[in-house]
Design a protein around this motif. Structure first.
Motif, PDB file in Angstrom:
ATOM      1  N   ALA A  44      30.038  59.641 -20.804  1.00 13.01           N
ATOM      2  CA  ALA A  44      31.177  59.628 -19.893  1.00 13.01           C
ATOM      3  C   ALA A  44      32.518  59.542 -20.609  1.00 13.01           C
ATOM      4  O   ALA A  44      33.521  60.085 -20.129  1.00 13.01           O
ATOM      5  N   ALA A  45      32.556  58.868 -21.750  1.00 11.84           N
ATOM      6  CA  ALA A  45      33.827  58.583 -22.419  1.00 11.84           C
ATOM      7  C   ALA A  45      34.673  59.823 -22.708  1.00 11.84           C
ATOM      8  O   ALA A  45      35.879  59.823 -22.415  1.00 11.84           O
ATOM      9  N   PRO A  46      34.112  60.902 -23.272  1.00  8.61           N
ATOM     10  CA  PRO A  46      34.957  62.075 -23.542  1.00  8.61           C
ATOM     11  C   PRO A  46      35.551  62.688 -22.266  1.00  8.61           C
ATOM     12  O   PRO A  46      36.689  63.164 -22.273  1.00  8.61           O
ATOM     13  N   VAL A  47      34.784  62.653 -21.177  1.00  8.57           N
ATOM     14  CA  VAL A  47      35.273  63.209 -19.910  1.00  8.57           C
ATOM     15  C   VAL A  47      36.407  62.347 -19.360  1.00  8.57           C
ATOM     16  O   VAL A  47      37.454  62.857 -18.936  1.00  8.57           O
ATOM     17  N   LEU A  48      36.206  61.041 -19.393  1.00  7.87           N
ATOM     18  CA  LEU A  48      37.240  60.131 -18.886  1.00  7.87           C
ATOM     19  C   LEU A  48      38.507  60.205 -19.733  1.00  7.87           C
ATOM     20  O   LEU A  48      39.622  60.225 -19.208  1.00  7.87           O
ATOM     21  N   ALA A  49      38.339  60.261 -21.050  1.00  7.57           N
ATOM     22  CA  ALA A  49      39.491  60.373 -21.950  1.00  7.57           C
ATOM     23  C   ALA A  49      40.230  61.692 -21.722  1.00  7.57           C
ATOM     24  O   ALA A  49      41.463  61.747 -21.768  1.00  7.57           O
TER      25      ALA A  49
END
Length: 320
Positions: A44-49
């Motif tokens: 999820a982190a790359p999408v949220l960033a």
């Protein structure tokens, strides 16, 4: 700049579209801080960033999957007390609104549910809502505590906005009530290959005029040609023609797509309450006096059994 908490709606790290919309709204108010609970933060982190999250507060514990709602409230309360945010944004829906209500009570804050827009104000966020079955539009702000706001899907565009997205561990202490309601079983819903009704950009719905369960194939074919979700009026659901999970209306689901196509639906207030905030409404009905035409942007007075096949073929032809 003030920070704004956004609760991440995801399935094992696959971030759902309403969360990305919330990040767009959060950037109007300050710096978005995503709260990711459960497994999959690495995915999820790359999408949220990529959509504006400056930080990602992450916590993973079996309680989030094994128990209902309260563990998420415990975690979001911990995040709110650690960050002291300008607002907390959550997706509207049964679970999201329950979490929001419990969180607001714990924080001693006000709550606004089912917002369709949020903007910054001199005295805090100002939320726009549709009230009284969408007959009125209201603009409100919370005057006590940290604003807790749930937002309907399709209320904001998904906009890329690269940000650091630094993942930080969120310490959570679960209270005595966290294990009060245990999830004992999960049943995987059979995939229909169509978008989720409440999140879909296009919804094609059928009502009493469809005249039978077998005729909903017309509605489904049109929906598939548009890449749309399928909805149904209460009359169609009560008659057993389509599942209740697809009902649009006051006692069903509330949708706000870019395009809503109502076929054989009279437009009673019960149905209007669930779809009146749609951006563009197209109606097909044999009755020129049907209430649905009062709120439609485009209307066809005609037999849906003649109109829908022609419309479907035209769409397929133009899409090649």
């Amino acid at each position: 700049m003030a920070e704004v908490l956004v609760l991440v709606d995801h399935v094992d790290g696959a971030v759902r579209k309403p969360t990305l919309e919330l990040l767009t709204l959060a950037r109007r108010l300050g710096e978005p801080v995503a709260v990711h609970l459960g497994r999959g933060v690495e995915e999820a982190a790359p999408v949220l960033a990529g959509h504006g999250a400056t930080r990602i507060l992450a916590a993973d514990a079996s309680e989030f999957a094994d128990y209902h709602v309260v563990p998420q409230v415990d975690a979001l309360e911990a995040a709110a007390r650690a960050v002291n945010p300008a607002a907390v944004l959550l997706p509207s829906g049964g679970e999201g609104k329950e979490i929001a209500a419990r969180l607001a009570l714990r924080l001693g804050s006000g709550i606004i549910t089912d917002a369709v827009d949020i903007e910054a104000g001199e005295q805090g966020p100002v939320a726009t809502q549709s009230a009284f079955a969408a007959a009125f539009t209201t603009r409100s702000r919370i005057t006590r505590g940290t604003p807790v706001i749930t937002v309907k899907p399709n209320s904001a565009p998904v906009e890329a906005a690269p940000a650091p997205g630094i993942v930080e561990a969120l310490g959570v202490t679960f209270g005595a009530q966290a294990r009060g309601t245990k999830v004992v079983a999960r049943i995987t819903r059979e995939a229909a290959g169509r978008p989720e009704l409440t999140e879909a950009a296009i919804v094609v719905a059928g009502g009493r005029g469809v005249s039978g369960a077998e005729n909903f194939a017309l509605i489904e074919t049109l929906a598939d040609s548009l890449g749309a979700a399928v909805g149904a009026s209460r009359a169609a659901v009560d008659a057993g023609w389509y599942p209740h999970s697809n009902q649009v209306g006051q006692t069903g689901k509330s949708v706000s797509p870019q395009l809503y196509v109502a076929n054989g639906i009279s437009g009673a207030i019960q149905h209007r309450a669930g779809m009146q905030t749609s951006k563009t409404i197209v109606a097909v009905n044999t009755d020129p006096e049907a209430p649905i035409f009062e709120l439609s942007d485009y209307g066809v007075v005609g037999d849906l059994f003649q109109v829908i096949p022609q419309l479907t073929e035209e769409i397929k032809a133009r899409r090649g």
